[in-house]
Design an enzyme around this catalytic site. Structure first.
Site, PDB file in Angstrom:
ATOM      1  N   SER A 144      18.261  42.931  62.499  1.00 19.13           N
ATOM      2  CA  SER A 144      17.124  42.080  62.862  1.00 19.13           C
ATOM      3  C   SER A 144      17.466  41.326  64.138  1.00 19.13           C
ATOM      4  O   SER A 144      18.635  41.049  64.419  1.00 19.13           O
ATOM      5  CB  SER A 144      16.852  41.083  61.735  1.00 19.13           C
ATOM      6  OG  SER A 144      16.141  39.973  62.201  1.00 19.13           O
ATOM      7  N   SER A 145      16.435  40.965  64.888  1.00 20.37           N
ATOM      8  CA  SER A 145      16.666  40.251  66.150  1.00 20.37           C
ATOM      9  C   SER A 145      17.233  38.849  65.927  1.00 20.37           C
ATOM     10  O   SER A 145      17.718  38.218  66.864  1.00 20.37           O
ATOM     11  CB  SER A 145      15.360  40.152  66.949  1.00 20.37           C
ATOM     12  OG  SER A 145      14.369  39.503  66.184  1.00 20.37           O
ATOM     13  N   CYS A 146      17.209  38.358  64.684  1.00 21.36           N
ATOM     14  CA  CYS A 146      17.729  37.008  64.425  1.00 21.36           C
ATOM     15  C   CYS A 146      19.260  36.952  64.494  1.00 21.36           C
ATOM     16  O   CYS A 146      19.847  35.883  64.379  1.00 21.36           O
ATOM     17  CB  CYS A 146      17.254  36.493  63.079  1.00 21.36           C
ATOM     18  SG  CYS A 146      18.036  37.303  61.677  1.00 21.36           S
TER      19      CYS A 146
ATOM     20  N   TYR B  41      21.022  34.961  56.625  1.00 22.12           N
ATOM     21  CA  TYR B  41      20.526  36.325  56.809  1.00 22.12           C
ATOM     22  C   TYR B  41      21.156  36.950  58.054  1.00 22.12           C
ATOM     23  O   TYR B  41      21.611  38.105  58.022  1.00 22.12           O
ATOM     24  CB  TYR B  41      18.998  36.302  56.937  1.00 22.12           C
ATOM     25  CG  TYR B  41      18.365  37.649  57.157  1.00 22.12           C
ATOM     26  CD1 TYR B  41      18.280  38.562  56.118  1.00 22.12           C
ATOM     27  CD2 TYR B  41      17.834  38.006  58.392  1.00 22.12           C
ATOM     28  CE1 TYR B  41      17.679  39.810  56.309  1.00 22.12           C
ATOM     29  CE2 TYR B  41      17.237  39.240  58.591  1.00 22.12           C
ATOM     30  CZ  TYR B  41      17.157  40.132  57.551  1.00 22.12           C
ATOM     31  OH  TYR B  41      16.574  41.369  57.745  1.00 22.12           O
TER      32      TYR B  41
ATOM     33  N   LYS C  87      23.611  40.331  58.486  1.00 18.18           N
ATOM     34  CA  LYS C  87      23.274  41.457  59.367  1.00 18.18           C
ATOM     35  C   LYS C  87      24.362  41.700  60.423  1.00 18.18           C
ATOM     36  O   LYS C  87      24.671  42.846  60.752  1.00 18.18           O
ATOM     37  CB  LYS C  87      21.918  41.211  60.038  1.00 18.18           C
ATOM     38  CG  LYS C  87      20.748  41.341  59.076  1.00 18.18           C
ATOM     39  CD  LYS C  87      20.661  42.752  58.511  1.00 18.18           C
ATOM     40  CE  LYS C  87      19.501  42.962  57.570  1.00 18.18           C
ATOM     41  NZ  LYS C  87      19.476  44.320  57.005  1.00 18.18           N
TER      42      LYS C  87
ATOM     43  N   HIS D 264       6.254  36.920  57.044  1.00 16.84           N
ATOM     44  CA  HIS D 264       6.505  36.586  58.443  1.00 16.84           C
ATOM     45  C   HIS D 264       5.208  36.115  59.117  1.00 16.84           C
ATOM     46  O   HIS D 264       4.129  36.216  58.549  1.00 16.84           O
ATOM     47  CB  HIS D 264       7.087  37.799  59.174  1.00 16.84           C
ATOM     48  CG  HIS D 264       8.494  38.103  58.773  1.00 16.84           C
ATOM     49  ND1 HIS D 264       8.814  39.080  57.856  1.00 16.84           N
ATOM     50  CD2 HIS D 264       9.666  37.536  59.142  1.00 16.84           C
ATOM     51  CE1 HIS D 264      10.124  39.117  57.690  1.00 16.84           C
ATOM     52  NE2 HIS D 264      10.669  38.195  58.454  1.00 16.84           N
TER      53      HIS D 264
END
Length: 314
Positions: A108-110, A137, A141, A180
């Site tokens: 994920s981009s987070c 999270y 990842k 989201h």
């Protein structure tokens, strides 16, 4: 991937996994393995070990994860860290043990630092502090990316990692607390329209910028990279284009047909001010997105309406 290859999609019922499933079927793959969470608890080391020993897939798309928006990430911090670490550790390790030919891990981009320079390049990973609300999270990842690279380095596994930007599309999650921003706005505007509300309240200032990719475009990119990309480190998957939350809200408002006012609740958090992927690596590899945002939102809204109708009929 050979047409008769045995392909396991972890998380096939989610938005991403179901999009990958559709893409593989469209491309003529028929030997696809799936298991629901009631049949296989991916957090269980024993269950995952038994599954891989029995099925011995050739390829794995690791799209299973515990996911959610700001509220869910911040509320269930322990669950988000534990569940995601267990899921990916079990699958990646057993893919190695059973000689899986290739595995793709979806992140994920987070994972990128909260205040990283924009657009986000792959090399910015681990160069600064994470966004506090979804840190557990993100840490899970990041561990998955590093695990794929470590297994490649130590054992020669062809395990690759891709980092999708914010996703939306068919089979999205429209839960009022755990969804989201884009699907949450679709639901909010739809319910406000149906209930003849005069206004819709949106969290934050509306000033943060976000990038959105249609899930079927992501599946197309994943398939393309599974066929062509065999390198360590990660690949960003996105559009390279972003939009403010305010403008996104206005776009969805128009598509849904809500005629009331917008109100911004500035007491609520905005999250990261800007999150735009640098997709030059992906473009250089030969892939670019096809579905434009307005078209994609129309498709997603129709899917939402179909789900609503199905619930009423049931």
């Amino acid at each position: 991937m050979e047409k008769n290859a045995k392909i396991y999609i972890a998380g096939h019922r989610g938005m991403v996994g179901s999009a990958i499933h559709r893409k593989l079927e469209k491309e003529g793959y028929t030997n696809i393995i799936t298991r629901g969470s009631k049949e296989l608890d991916l957090r269980s080391q024993q269950q995952v070990s038994d599954f891989f020993a029995e099925e011995r897939p050739d390829y794995v798309f690791l799209a299973a994860a515990k996911v959610g928006g700001i509220v869910a990430n911040n509320t269930y911090r322990g669950e988000f860290l534990y569940d995601n670490l267990m899921i990916q550790n079990n699958i990646i390790h057993n893919a190695y043990l059973t000689g899986v030919e290739k595995l793709m891990f979806l992140g994920s981009s987070c994972i990128y630092p909260k205040l990283a320079p924009q657009p986000l390049k792959e090399e910015y990973l681990l160069t600064g502090l994470l966004e506090e609300t979804n840190e557990p999270y993100a840490i899970a990842k990041i561990a998955g990316i590093k695990m794929c690279d470590a297994y490649r380095a130590q054992y020669g596994c062809n395990f690759i990692s891709v980092m999708p930007t914010n996703l939306y599309g068919y089979n999205d999650n429209y839960h009022p607390q755990n969804s989201h921003v884009l699907p949450a706005l679709i639901r909010k505007f739809h319910e406000a329209k149906v209930n003849s509300q005069g206004k819709v309240t949106i969290w934050g200032t509306g000033s943060p910028y976000r990038e959105f990719l249609f899930a079927d475009d992501l599946a197309d990119a994943c398939f393309y990279l599974m066929e062509t990309y065999n390198e360590p480190s990660l690949v960003n998957i996105g559009t390279g284009e972003d939009i403010s939350i305010k403008d996104l809200a206005l776009l969805i408002k128009g598509i849904v047909g809500f005629e009331g006012e917008l109100e911004f609740d500035t007491s609520k958090p905005d999250g990261t001010p800007k999150k735009l992927m640098d997709v030059s690596k992906l473009h250089a590899a030969g892939w670019k997105h096809k579905v434009q945002l307005e078209d994609g939102i129309r498709l997603a809204y129709q899917d939402f309406l179909n789900k609503e109708e199905a619930v009423k009929v049931a």
